[in-house]
Scaffold this active site. Structure first.
Site, PDB file in Angstrom:
ATOM      1  N   SER A 146       0.719  -1.382  -0.008  1.00 41.17           N
ATOM      2  CA  SER A 146       0.093  -0.037  -0.083  1.00 41.17           C
ATOM      3  C   SER A 146       0.739   1.174   0.082  1.00 41.17           C
ATOM      4  O   SER A 146       2.074   1.110   0.163  1.00 41.17           O
ATOM      5  CB  SER A 146      -0.590  -0.022   1.310  1.00 41.17           C
ATOM      6  N   TYR A 159      -2.362  -0.860  10.611  1.00 42.87           N
ATOM      7  CA  TYR A 159      -2.316  -1.074   9.076  1.00 42.87           C
ATOM      8  C   TYR A 159      -1.112  -0.732   8.654  1.00 42.87           C
ATOM      9  O   TYR A 159      -0.331  -1.323   7.767  1.00 42.87           O
ATOM     10  CB  TYR A 159      -3.621  -0.399   8.507  1.00 42.87           C
TER      11      TYR A 159
HETATM   12  N1  LIG Z   1      -8.596  -0.508  -1.513  1.00 40.15           N
HETATM   13  C1  LIG Z   1      -7.401   0.241  -1.384  1.00 40.15           C
HETATM   14  O1  LIG Z   1      -7.505   1.319  -1.781  1.00 40.15           O
HETATM   15  C2  LIG Z   1      -6.205  -0.452  -0.943  1.00 40.15           C
HETATM   16  C3  LIG Z   1      -5.123   0.044  -1.278  1.00 40.15           C
HETATM   17  C4  LIG Z   1      -4.045  -0.442  -0.886  1.00 40.15           C
HETATM   18  C5  LIG Z   1      -3.895  -1.605  -0.433  1.00 40.15           C
HETATM   19  N2  LIG Z   1      -4.967  -2.378  -0.516  1.00 40.15           N
HETATM   20  C6  LIG Z   1      -4.895  -3.699  -0.082  1.00 40.15           C
HETATM   21  O2  LIG Z   1      -5.411  -4.517  -0.891  1.00 40.15           O
HETATM   22  C7  LIG Z   1      -6.257  -5.765  -0.257  1.00 40.15           C
HETATM   23  C8  LIG Z   1      -7.400  -5.866  -1.064  1.00 40.15           C
HETATM   24  O3  LIG Z   1      -8.178  -4.795  -0.331  1.00 40.15           O
HETATM   25  P1  LIG Z   1      -9.449  -4.333  -0.733  1.00 40.15           P
HETATM   26  O4  LIG Z   1      -9.902  -2.808  -0.887  1.00 40.15           O
HETATM   27  O5  LIG Z   1     -10.160  -5.118  -2.214  1.00 40.15           O
HETATM   28  O6  LIG Z   1     -10.269  -4.678   0.560  1.00 40.15           O
HETATM   29  P2  LIG Z   1     -11.767  -5.658   0.635  1.00 40.15           P
HETATM   30  O7  LIG Z   1     -12.747  -5.217  -0.286  1.00 40.15           O
HETATM   31  O8  LIG Z   1     -12.246  -5.260   2.187  1.00 40.15           O
HETATM   32  O9  LIG Z   1     -11.277  -7.086   0.596  1.00 40.15           O
HETATM   33  C9  LIG Z   1     -10.619  -7.693   1.565  1.00 40.15           C
HETATM   34  C10 LIG Z   1     -10.302  -9.171   1.004  1.00 40.15           C
HETATM   35  O10 LIG Z   1      -9.736  -9.902   1.740  1.00 40.15           O
HETATM   36  C11 LIG Z   1     -10.115 -11.113   2.174  1.00 40.15           C
HETATM   37  N3  LIG Z   1      -9.818 -11.246   3.694  1.00 40.15           N
HETATM   38  C12 LIG Z   1      -9.937 -10.583   4.859  1.00 40.15           C
HETATM   39  N4  LIG Z   1      -9.466 -11.150   5.892  1.00 40.15           N
HETATM   40  C13 LIG Z   1      -9.284 -12.448   5.652  1.00 40.15           C
HETATM   41  C14 LIG Z   1      -8.653 -13.393   5.944  1.00 40.15           C
HETATM   42  N5  LIG Z   1      -8.759 -13.621   7.567  1.00 40.15           N
HETATM   43  N6  LIG Z   1      -8.487 -14.612   5.224  1.00 40.15           N
HETATM   44  C15 LIG Z   1      -8.769 -14.785   3.985  1.00 40.15           C
HETATM   45  N7  LIG Z   1      -8.980 -13.638   3.465  1.00 40.15           N
HETATM   46  C16 LIG Z   1      -9.369 -12.540   3.976  1.00 40.15           C
HETATM   47  C17 LIG Z   1     -11.690 -10.810   2.129  1.00 40.15           C
HETATM   48  O11 LIG Z   1     -12.184 -12.074   1.960  1.00 40.15           O
HETATM   49  P3  LIG Z   1     -13.643 -12.454   2.943  1.00 40.15           P
HETATM   50  O12 LIG Z   1     -13.829 -11.446   3.890  1.00 40.15           O
HETATM   51  O13 LIG Z   1     -14.632 -12.938   2.058  1.00 40.15           O
HETATM   52  O14 LIG Z   1     -13.015 -13.708   3.776  1.00 40.15           O
HETATM   53  C18 LIG Z   1     -11.674 -10.130   0.906  1.00 40.15           C
HETATM   54  O15 LIG Z   1     -11.651 -10.888  -0.372  1.00 40.15           O
HETATM   55  C19 LIG Z   1      -5.894  -5.417   1.163  1.00 40.15           C
HETATM   56  O16 LIG Z   1      -4.997  -6.326   1.486  1.00 40.15           O
HETATM   57  C20 LIG Z   1      -5.880  -4.231   1.530  1.00 40.15           C
HETATM   58  O17 LIG Z   1      -5.348  -3.758   2.372  1.00 40.15           O
HETATM   59  C21 LIG Z   1      -6.204  -1.789  -0.595  1.00 40.15           C
END
Ligand SMILES: NC(=O)c1ccc[n+]([C@@H]2O[C@H](COP(=O)([O-])OP(=O)(O)OC[C@H]3O[C@@H](n4cnc5c(N)ncnc54)[C@H](OP(=O)(O)O)[C@@H]3O)[C@@H](O)[C@H]2O)c1
Length: 261
Positions: A146, A159
């Site tokens: 990130s 985080y």
């Molecule tokens: N959105 C952004 O702007 C952004 C920016 C930088 C980095 N990120 C990172 O990119 C990744 C995806 O983010 P997102 O924004 O798409 O978030 P999101 O919509 O909340 O999706 C998170 C994903 O992680 C899974 N997850 C959470 N806890 C888990 C666990 N204990 N075991 C297995 N799977 C788990 C969830 O699946 P279930 O809940 O269905 O199990 C879901 O598929 C994350 O690591 C986030 O920190 C996001």
């Protein structure tokens, strides 16, 4: 004949956290480049329809359950992924979570949840998959970081600590596994609207503030990560390892205005 360095035909990619959000964007990009996919989330049912969508693109796709906070679940997933297509060539360590709280209010459980998911989970999923990549002498691991891998933001200290850790972990694993033909890199997205941060996007003045601070003047869109993930998963990045690639519209270039205009 021009070689297509980005072609992933014949490769199998495993994406964690693929029930929604970035995990699905990344998996879709890999499938469009030719890879077969194993998509995972805690509840297998939550990735089934997505696997069907990928199969409709003409790719093989299997959905598995994986809780990255559970050691046995990681072990089972690695076995089942191997059984599904006989190998995993590409791992995208994307599962993650966040807790938004002032640091003085962060509870022990909040810290554990975020660090166990984002950092410990990333390490042990990489370990389980790499144990099978090493004998084959080939692998591409992409850990999702990130902008907080390089920046600190108030209100999400656990985080930021986890994402800084993912960047360091990426360098360590790259150092250790390069000799086995495994490249390990970190893809660090900027701001993309998903379930994880939708509460912020519900506030128009915050969105305007964000837009102002991003040199390319907009948050990320679903296909903004496609080029970077295919690059890091493919032969195009054969001599790239241990790196963090920021795909953030430039927000980490320094977003404080130093002029009075
Ligand atoms: N959105 C952004 O702007 C952004 C920016 C930088 C980095 N990120 C990172 O990119 C990744 C995806 O983010 P997102 O924004 O798409 O978030 P999101 O919509 O909340 O999706 C998170 C994903 O992680 C899974 N997850 C959470 N806890 C888990 C666990 N204990 N075991 C297995 N799977 C788990 C969830 O699946 P279930 O809940 O269905 O199990 C879901 O598929 C994350 O690591 C986030 O920190 C996001």
């Amino acid at each position: 004949m021009v070689k297509n360095f980005f072609d992933l035909s014949g490769r199998v990619a495993l994406v964690t956290g693929a029930s929604r959000g970035l995990g699905q964007y990344l998996a879709r990009a890999l499938a469009q480049a030719g890879a077969d996919l194993v998509v995972t989330a805690r509840r297998r049912e939550d990735t089934e329809s997505f696997a069907r969508e990928l199969r409709a693109l003409g790719r093989g796709a299997a959905s598995l359950s994986l809780d990255v906070r559970d050691e046995a679940s990681i072990r089972n997933m690695a076995e089942e992924a191997e059984a599904a297509f006989g190998k995993v060539d590409i791992l995208v360590n994307n599962a993650g979570c966040n807790v938004r709280k002032p640091s003085v209010e962060v509870a022990w459980e909040d810290w554990n949840k975020v660090l166990d998911t984002n950092l410990r989970g990333t390490f042990f999923v990489a370990q389980a998959v790499a144990r099978r990549m090493i004998p084959r002498g080939y692998g591409r691991i992409v850990n999702i970081g990130s902008v907080t891998s390089v920046f600190g933001y108030g209100g999400i200290a656990p985080y930021c600590a986890s994402r800084g850790g993912v960047k360091q972990l990426t360098m360590s694993l790259a150092d250790e596994w390069g000799r086995h033909g495994i490249n390990v890199n970190c893809l660090a997205p900027g701001w993309f609207r998903t379930e994880q941060n939708k509460v912020l996007y519900e506030n128009p003045s915050w969105v305007e503030y964000l837009r102002e601070r991003i040199p390319l003047h907009r948050p990320g869109l679903p296909d903004d990560l496609d080029g970077a993930i295919v690059f890091l998963a493919s032969e195009a990045s054969a001599y790239v390892t241990g790196q963090t690639l920021l795909v953030d519209g430039g927000i980490t270039t320094g977003s404080l205005k130093a002029t009075a205009d």
